[in-house]
Motif scaffolding. Structure first.
Motif, PDB file in Angstrom:
ATOM      1  N   LEU A 214       0.766  -1.069  -0.166  1.00 37.59           N
ATOM      2  CA  LEU A 214      -0.010   0.138   0.056  1.00 37.59           C
ATOM      3  C   LEU A 214       0.912   1.126  -0.041  1.00 37.59           C
ATOM      4  CD1 LEU A 214      -2.712  -0.565   2.814  1.00 37.59           C
ATOM      5  CD2 LEU A 214      -2.896  -1.240  -0.028  1.00 37.59           C
ATOM      6  N   GLU A 215       0.700   2.217  -0.839  1.00 38.25           N
ATOM      7  CA  GLU A 215       1.494   3.329  -1.098  1.00 38.25           C
ATOM      8  C   GLU A 215       0.673   4.065  -2.109  1.00 38.25           C
ATOM      9  OE1 GLU A 215       4.301   6.623  -0.801  1.00 38.25           O
ATOM     10  OE2 GLU A 215       3.821   4.759   0.768  1.00 38.25           O
ATOM     11  N   PRO A 216       0.206   5.374  -1.726  1.00 44.10           N
ATOM     12  CA  PRO A 216      -0.066   5.713  -0.369  1.00 44.10           C
ATOM     13  C   PRO A 216      -1.423   5.563  -0.033  1.00 44.10           C
ATOM     14  CG  PRO A 216      -0.545   7.693  -1.959  1.00 44.10           C
ATOM     15  CD  PRO A 216       0.013   6.348  -2.695  1.00 44.10           C
ATOM     16  N   VAL A 217      -2.033   5.889   1.204  1.00 42.16           N
ATOM     17  CA  VAL A 217      -3.127   5.816   1.882  1.00 42.16           C
ATOM     18  C   VAL A 217      -3.579   7.124   2.496  1.00 42.16           C
ATOM     19  CG1 VAL A 217      -4.687   4.784   3.480  1.00 42.16           C
ATOM     20  CG2 VAL A 217      -2.887   3.211   2.230  1.00 42.16           C
ATOM     21  N   GLY A 218      -4.853   7.704   2.067  1.00 39.80           N
ATOM     22  CA  GLY A 218      -5.223   9.033   3.065  1.00 39.80           C
ATOM     23  C   GLY A 218      -6.843   9.076   3.112  1.00 39.80           C
ATOM     24  N   THR A 219      -6.993   9.703   4.284  1.00 44.17           N
ATOM     25  CA  THR A 219      -8.582  10.112   4.337  1.00 44.17           C
ATOM     26  C   THR A 219      -8.520  11.501   4.358  1.00 44.17           C
ATOM     27  OG1 THR A 219      -8.765   7.899   5.600  1.00 44.17           O
ATOM     28  CG2 THR A 219     -10.374   9.615   6.056  1.00 44.17           C
ATOM     29  N   HIS A 220      -9.755  12.070   3.642  1.00 43.98           N
ATOM     30  CA  HIS A 220     -10.092  13.521   3.841  1.00 43.98           C
ATOM     31  C   HIS A 220     -10.393  13.954   5.392  1.00 43.98           C
ATOM     32  CE1 HIS A 220     -12.333  17.413   3.044  1.00 43.98           C
ATOM     33  NE2 HIS A 220     -11.867  17.181   1.886  1.00 43.98           N
TER      34      HIS A 220
END
Length: 286
Positions: A214-220
């Protein structure tokens, strides 16, 4: 010390390093600093370069300008500069001393750290470990959906909101998707009940029976605390498992407690700590 030669490859020539990293990728978690997905993420930049070290004895030639399309010398290591850090993964039987000796050219003033390449005279950076986490395939229920071209702009907007200062743009997503690593890419997007983009995870396939990444992971920021990030992570993991990944890995600084908590909530476990190597201060290296 066996001689090595370093090739500097453009993004269009990256297929060879991706193949080498795929061969070196184990079943549970990346063995060195780089997974094929790390190169894939780098290739969002059209002008990206990556270094390939090869065995100089492979075909008797010692010219570093050899056309890599017709170069039969065996790959020894792969690396690239990630800001001020030289990240490297080597073949299991590689002579890291030979690679480190050649890498001195890339480690000028300002490039004060290496990841995956012990440099003689440098020391491990014990105070800032990175955690390597791994997820084992299991049945997954998730709100995540695959990211196709119509959703790309929303995927980009999540990244920019999750990582303040990021310059990631739609053109970078398109370049990454059309790069030699594009076939390794899987992405998961989660929306709120109102349809707003909430979280996204990019996954990278490392080969059947090998770990994904996993690259990248993000949440608002407006949608944190509702499980959207966990769903994005698990959606990407499930997609990689469906392709034949034996596990999925994630790496994050140990100090990033929010990321560690997210991965643990998604079913990841810590398998080891990585320590970068740091150049000693000038007064200590004299």
């Amino acid at each position: 010390m066996p001689p090595v030669l370093r090739r500097t490859l453009t993004s269009r020539e990256a297929s060879r390093v991706l193949r080498a990293l795929g061969v070196w990728t184990p079943a549970d978690a990346p063995a060195g600093s780089l997974h094929p997905g790390d190169v894939g993420w780098l290739l969002r930049h059209a002008d990206a370069t990556v270094h390939l070290w090869v065995d100089a004895r492979g075909d008797g030639r010692t010219d570093s300008r050899i056309d890599t399309r017709h170069d039969s010398a065996a790959p020894v290591a792969v690396g690239f500069l990630d800001g001020r850090v030289l990240r490297v993964t080597a073949a299991p039987d590689a002579d890291l001393g030979a690679v480190a000796a050649d890498a001195e050219e890339l480690l000028g003033p300002g490039n004060d750290r290496t990841d995956g390449l012990p440099v003689p005279g440098w020391r491990p950076e014990r105070e800032e470990p990175w955690l390597v986490l791994s997820w084992a395939p299991e049945p997954v229920r998730t709100r995540a959906r695959p990211v196709d071209e119509p959703e790309a702009a929303d995927r980009v907007s999540i990244h920019r909101s999750a990582f303040p200062g990021s310059k990631f743009a739609l053109k970078h997503w398109e370049t990454m998707r059309s790069s030699p690593a594009g076939d390794l890419l899987v992405e998961a997007l989660v929306r709120t009940p109102d349809g707003d983009p909430a979280a996204a995870a990019t996954g990278w396939f490392g080969g059947v029976g090998r770990c994904g990444l996993l690259e990248p992971v993000g949440t608002h920021p407006d949608h944190r605390g509702h499980g959207y990030g966990r769903d994005a992570v698990r959606g990407a993991c499930a997609a990689l498992a469906d392709r034949g990944a034996s596990a999925v890995a994630a790496l994050t600084p140990a100090r990033n407690e929010a990321a560690v908590a997210l991965y643990r909530s998604a079913g990841f476990t810590v398998v080891r700590e990585n320590h970068r190597w740091k150049r000693p201060p000038a007064d200590e290296s004299c």
